[in-house]
Design a protein around this motif. Structure first.
Motif, mmCIF file in Angstrom:
data_model
loop_
_atom_site.group_PDB
_atom_site.id
_atom_site.type_symbol
_atom_site.label_atom_id
_atom_site.label_comp_id
_atom_site.label_asym_id
_atom_site.label_seq_id
_atom_site.Cartn_x
_atom_site.Cartn_y
_atom_site.Cartn_z
ATOM 1 N N PRO A 140 47.524 22.829 -11.916
ATOM 2 C CA PRO A 140 46.453 22.693 -12.672
ATOM 3 C C PRO A 140 45.631 21.406 -12.619
ATOM 4 O O PRO A 140 44.478 21.415 -12.731
ATOM 5 C CB PRO A 140 46.740 23.226 -14.177
ATOM 6 N N GLN A 141 46.304 20.433 -12.569
ATOM 7 C CA GLN A 141 45.713 18.937 -12.587
ATOM 8 C C GLN A 141 44.975 18.845 -11.230
ATOM 9 O O GLN A 141 44.266 17.773 -11.169
ATOM 10 C CB GLN A 141 46.901 17.794 -12.467
ATOM 11 N N ALA A 142 44.892 19.921 -10.349
ATOM 12 C CA ALA A 142 43.998 19.550 -9.077
ATOM 13 C C ALA A 142 42.837 20.554 -9.101
ATOM 14 O O ALA A 142 42.309 20.820 -8.267
ATOM 15 C CB ALA A 142 45.058 20.162 -7.852
ATOM 16 N N LEU A 143 42.653 21.233 -10.134
ATOM 17 C CA LEU A 143 41.471 22.014 -10.455
ATOM 18 C C LEU A 143 40.235 21.158 -9.980
ATOM 19 O O LEU A 143 40.084 20.326 -10.406
ATOM 20 C CB LEU A 143 41.242 22.383 -11.895
ATOM 21 N N GLN A 144 39.265 21.671 -9.210
ATOM 22 C CA GLN A 144 38.238 21.083 -8.576
ATOM 23 C C GLN A 144 37.012 21.331 -9.457
ATOM 24 O O GLN A 144 36.707 22.572 -10.058
ATOM 25 C CB GLN A 144 37.907 21.520 -7.273
ATOM 26 N N PRO A 145 35.906 20.824 -9.683
ATOM 27 C CA PRO A 145 34.591 21.307 -10.302
ATOM 28 C C PRO A 145 33.960 22.311 -9.430
ATOM 29 O O PRO A 145 33.998 22.375 -8.216
ATOM 30 C CB PRO A 145 33.572 20.197 -9.948
ATOM 31 N N LEU A 146 33.544 23.217 -9.978
ATOM 32 C CA LEU A 146 32.939 24.638 -9.277
ATOM 33 C C LEU A 146 32.017 25.201 -10.359
ATOM 34 O O LEU A 146 32.125 25.384 -11.491
ATOM 35 C CB LEU A 146 34.209 25.461 -9.178
ATOM 36 N N ARG A 147 30.797 25.521 -9.745
ATOM 37 C CA ARG A 147 29.661 26.306 -10.416
ATOM 38 C C ARG A 147 29.651 27.861 -9.867
ATOM 39 O O ARG A 147 30.071 28.229 -8.745
ATOM 40 C CB ARG A 147 28.258 25.676 -9.993
ATOM 41 N N MET A 148 29.325 28.711 -10.648
ATOM 42 C CA MET A 148 29.177 30.245 -10.561
ATOM 43 C C MET A 148 27.978 30.236 -9.514
ATOM 44 O O MET A 148 28.371 31.100 -8.487
ATOM 45 C CB MET A 148 28.598 31.001 -11.775
ATOM 46 N N GLU A 149 27.147 29.604 -9.157
ATOM 47 C CA GLU A 149 25.952 29.625 -8.193
ATOM 48 C C GLU A 149 26.975 29.370 -7.033
ATOM 49 O O GLU A 149 26.301 30.061 -5.920
ATOM 50 C CB GLU A 149 25.011 28.499 -8.517
#
Length: 428
Positions: A309-318
């Motif tokens: 989980p510490q490696a979760l990247q920013p991500l947008r639905m678009e």
């Protein structure tokens, strides 16, 4: 543009959770005579008879037993039962039951009881004794508006309302939370050692009185998808758990030919078969869309599934909409209430969308708020209980990892994770 009936049905099934879809299928089976539920596919997990054939009767009995299991008691149920057994005056009992509706899962009020009473037209003669009665219930600490008040309620239950520990919580909360023992000691005319010892006694208390009744512990989530690893390669597949398997009855297909000369019957059967096929197709399209969206999410969040989980990247639905070629609103429906299981646990698909949080000045890795929270949780989990990390030390430790976060942001994330300040985590 006006969506067609077929598109509307697909959107409804896409938004639905597995449980919702089961209810929709039951309704369709009841209304449409040509639809039938197919037996579950052959599986090693399916009970079998002595000849190795699937034993559907054993499966039915197993499901019946599971369906009739008593659900775990909620915090609200636990408190309500105590109120009803307390022999309160009718007006006070009614006010107490009203106030209980406004407690969150921790047992805290989301807004001041005074405001709740005013909004519900509860007289002072009813809600004030009702509030006192709630704060006398089990578990200790419920009915507070914040952690500070909850700790005071717990100390009062232990008969320590006049203790130095209670005085620290009541009058020097900020100094206590930030480990400024010398400041509190000077104000109280005590030694720093006395204040530190009093603060240590808070370790017996709980910051979360409703933890034993937490929803996360009550509910078992059946994931929609499973992510497995083969080295650095990731595989995403649907579990099919809870998804109804429907088909068109062969008997009614034959009836369509038998009643070819009966226009009314033929027309009715034709419509039922068409609607049944549309519903079956909607379920199939829903599953494929959820799978495509999940595959796109996993591809972009690969570090999460490989490192944690510490490696979760920013991500947008678009971004996922562009990758899958569907509208953003479709992505929103597809991730709603859909869960994924991987090596690190079960996660809602929606949780993989995270806003960006700048890292170190001058560039570097861009992180998500979720990954920063995971880093904070990991640091605290590895700390020395006798010397817990203060927010300032957490700030420095994160900076060494290239994560620059303000101390007030760390405090906010720590509270969101339900982690006490360092002074209240210290254990001798």
């Amino acid at each position: 543009m006006v969506a067609t009936a077929t598109m509307q049905q697909f959107m409804r099934t896409l938004l639905a959770t597995n449980m919702d879809l089961r209810l929709m299928a039951d309704e369709a089976l009841e209304k449409n005579p040509v639809l039938e539920e197919l037996p579950p596919p052959m599986s090693e997990d399916l009970p079998a008879d002595s000849e190795g054939a699937p034993n559907y009767e054993a499966t039915r009995r197993h499901d019946l037993v599971m369906d009739n299991l008593v659900s775990a008691e909620t915090l609200h149920d636990h408190l309500e039962a105590q109120v009803r057994r307390s022999a309160l005056p009718p007006e006070t009992e009614a006010a107490a039951l009203c106030l209980l509706e406004h407690l969150n899962d921790r047992g805290f009020f989301e807004e001041p009881p005074e405001r709740i009473a005013a909004e519900n037209a509860l007289p002072d003669s009813a809600w004030r004794p009702a509030l006192a009665a709630i704060r006398d219930l089990d578990p200790a600490g419920v009915g507070a508006v914040d952690l500070q008040e909850s700790l005071l309620l717990q100390l009062d239950r232990l008969g320590e309302s006049r203790s130095l520990t209670a005085e620290l919580v009541r009058r020097h909360w900020e100094a206590l939370a930030t480990h400024r023992y010398a400041e509190a000691a000077a104000a109280l005319g005590r030694t720093e050692a006395q204040v530190a010892a009093a603060a240590q006694r808070l370790a017996r208390l709980t910051p979360d009185p409703g933890a034993a009744f937490a929803p996360a512990e009550r509910n078992v989530i059946e994931p929609d998808l499973l992510v497995t690893r083969d080295g650095s390669e990731l595989r995403v597949e649907l579990t099919g758990t809870g998804i109804p398997r429907l088909g068109i009855s062969e008997q009614y297909r034959n009836m369509l030919a038998d009643y070819a000369d009966r226009r009314d019957v033929h027309s009715y059967l034709t419509r039922c078969i068409r609607e049944g096929k549309d519903f079956i197709k909607a379920i199939g399209d829903r599953q494929q869309t959820v799978l495509r969206v999940a595959q796109a999410i996993v591809a972009r969040q690969k570090p999460f599934f490989l490192k944690g989980p510490q490696a979760l990247q920013p991500l947008r639905m678009e971004e996922i909409a562009e990758a899958t070629g569907v509208h953003t609103s479709t992505i929103s429906r597809a991730v709603n209430g859909k869960y994924l299981r991987c090596d690190y646990g079960v996660f809602e698909l929606r949780s993989f969308f995270a806003a960006a949080l700048p890292a170190a000045e001058g560039g570097g890795e861009v992180l998500s708020a979720n990954s920063v929270q995971a880093a904070i949780r990991a640091l605290i989990a590895a700390e020395n209980p006798a010397k817990p990390l203060s927010d300032a030390k957490l700030e420095a430790a994160l900076a060494k990892q290239g994560i620059v976060v303000a101390r007030r942001t760390i405090a906010k994330y720590r509270e969101k994770l339900k982690i006490l300040p360092a002074s209240l985590r210290k254990k001798i």
